[in-house]
Design an enzyme around this catalytic site. Sequence first.
Site, short mmCIF file in Angstrom:
data_model
loop_
_atom_site.label_atom_id
_atom_site.label_comp_id
_atom_site.label_asym_id
_atom_site.label_seq_id
_atom_site.Cartn_x
_atom_site.Cartn_y
_atom_site.Cartn_z
N ARG A 280 0.91 -11.17 6.52
CA ARG A 280 0.88 -9.94 5.70
C ARG A 280 2.00 -9.03 6.19
O ARG A 280 1.88 -8.36 7.20
CB ARG A 280 -0.45 -9.20 5.90
N HIS B 27 -6.68 -7.88 12.15
CA HIS B 27 -5.46 -7.07 12.21
C HIS B 27 -5.21 -6.68 13.66
O HIS B 27 -6.13 -6.30 14.37
CB HIS B 27 -5.66 -5.82 11.34
N CYS C 111 12.06 24.76 3.09
CA CYS C 111 11.05 25.31 2.17
C CYS C 111 10.26 24.16 1.56
O CYS C 111 10.52 22.99 1.82
CB CYS C 111 11.72 26.11 1.05
N ARG D 129 -11.37 -0.72 13.93
CA ARG D 129 -11.15 0.04 12.71
C ARG D 129 -12.10 -0.47 11.62
O ARG D 129 -12.94 0.28 11.14
CB ARG D 129 -9.69 -0.07 12.28
N ASP E 13 10.25 23.10 -1.52
CA ASP E 13 10.97 22.31 -2.52
C ASP E 13 12.48 22.33 -2.35
O ASP E 13 13.20 21.70 -3.13
CB ASP E 13 10.64 22.84 -3.92
N TYR F 79 13.18 31.39 4.84
CA TYR F 79 12.03 32.16 5.32
C TYR F 79 12.14 32.43 6.82
O TYR F 79 12.38 31.51 7.61
CB TYR F 79 10.74 31.37 5.09
N LYS G 58 0.84 -1.20 0.00
CA LYS G 58 0.00 0.00 0.00
C LYS G 58 0.88 1.25 0.00
O LYS G 58 2.07 1.17 0.32
CB LYS G 58 -0.94 -0.04 1.21
C1 LIG Z 1 -0.58 -2.06 6.76
C2 LIG Z 1 -1.15 -3.36 7.10
C3 LIG Z 1 -0.34 -4.49 7.24
C4 LIG Z 1 1.18 -4.43 7.23
O1 LIG Z 1 1.64 -3.90 8.44
P1 LIG Z 1 3.22 -3.79 8.74
O2 LIG Z 1 3.29 -3.36 10.15
O3 LIG Z 1 3.74 -2.77 7.80
O4 LIG Z 1 3.78 -5.12 8.48
C5 LIG Z 1 -0.96 -5.71 7.43
N1 LIG Z 1 -2.30 -5.79 7.50
C6 LIG Z 1 -3.11 -4.73 7.40
C7 LIG Z 1 -4.57 -4.90 7.49
C8 LIG Z 1 -2.57 -3.47 7.22
O5 LIG Z 1 -3.36 -2.41 7.14
#
Ligand SMILES: *Cc1c(COP(=O)(O)O)cnc(C)c1O
Length: 383
Positions: free
Chosen positions: A226, A170, A318, A141, A320, A270, A43
């Site tokens: 994951r 999660h 700044c 969530r 950029d 700035y 992601k």
């Molecule tokens: C982002 C995410 C992960 C990965 O998490 P890490 O801590 O980067 O390994 C796994 N599962 C879900 C649902 C996430 O949103």
Amino acid sequence: MAVRNQPETRWAWVEVDRGALRKNVRAFRRLLRGRERLCCVVKADAYGHGASECCQIMQQAGADMFAVATVAEGVQLRETGIKLPVLVLSEPPIEAIPTLLAYNVMPSVYTVEFALAYGECAVQAGTVGRYHLAIETGMNRIGVPCTEALEFRRSIDFHRGLECDGVFTHFATADDPDGWDYQLQRKRFDEAVAALRDAGLEVGTVHCDNTPATIFDPASHYDMVRVGIGLYGLMPCESARGRIELAPVMSVRARVTRTAHPAMGEGVGYGFTYRVPRTTVQICTLPIGYADGLARTLSNRMEVLYRGQRVRQVGNICMDQCMVAIQQTTVRPMPEAEVGDVMTIVGRDGDDEITMDEMAALRGTINYEVACGFGMRLDKVYV
Ligand SMILES: *Cc1c(COP(=O)(O)O)cnc(C)c1O
């Protein structure tokens, strides 16, 4: 320092180390017992590292599946030729369903309304709508509350256009695997999955581990893990250090675009938050700013590496560009910089290194946010 590669149009860039990425994917593969699959979380453009390139490397190094945050990210993977399964980690708007089916991108599902619309569309398209059921176990969530998973499935399973390809949750506190909160989430997930199985329902791939849970709790790997942050060589928390060998993948570098020796008392940037203390200060301009992920809160507080040594960033950062000061001291004589010289904002140069964690600590945030920020506008070069 010698630069192996650089973008043509701008003297600031993110350097992505393909070898390190490959090595990290393999390190996680080794952590798994073999049967368990590895879902690479890509992601936010692979945490700022560039999803298209990274996915190709991950696929070669042993990824079994990819997870993204948005439908658009999933479509991008398909358009770059990724054939592995792709999962969106939340339930998209109903309007996205035709796109999901057209690109064979799986949604997470947790409302009956979405599930039935998805099944309906799939039937019309002459296909089946594969999805992963998200179960809410404590993070608060997304997902179907764990005690309602069975009831939820019973209200959608009549639909012939739907197929449950996986069930997941999660963790909110996987960095503390001995803690009560983590254990409770695990228990709730186990019970929800058992209820589905006992009722004879297909659960597909069962998964719950992010990077820290994958590292700390092999018993919770189930069918798949994951992994996100760890693939990019960054530790999810301090306690994970030493548990697995990972190599940082992202460096951030820039070339000096201008040098000057303003007179003592002159201001820089700035608001003149820095003034030249004496005439032996060389002010160098770098073409990287807060729109590139170099947070403005770092102004006058961060350092960059030049010829393996630390030099101070000065003046307000700044949008950029930013400035650094090369100041001669008696203990540390340092050659002045020339236009075109490379400075390292994050990464190694000689014997010293500025880590994402160092920058995250200065900013009061986590390495995840720092990496994502640098990925947003800077060109990426793959070395
Ligand atoms: C982002 C995410 C992960 C990965 O998490 P890490 O801590 O980067 O390994 C796994 N599962 C879900 C649902 C996430 O949103």
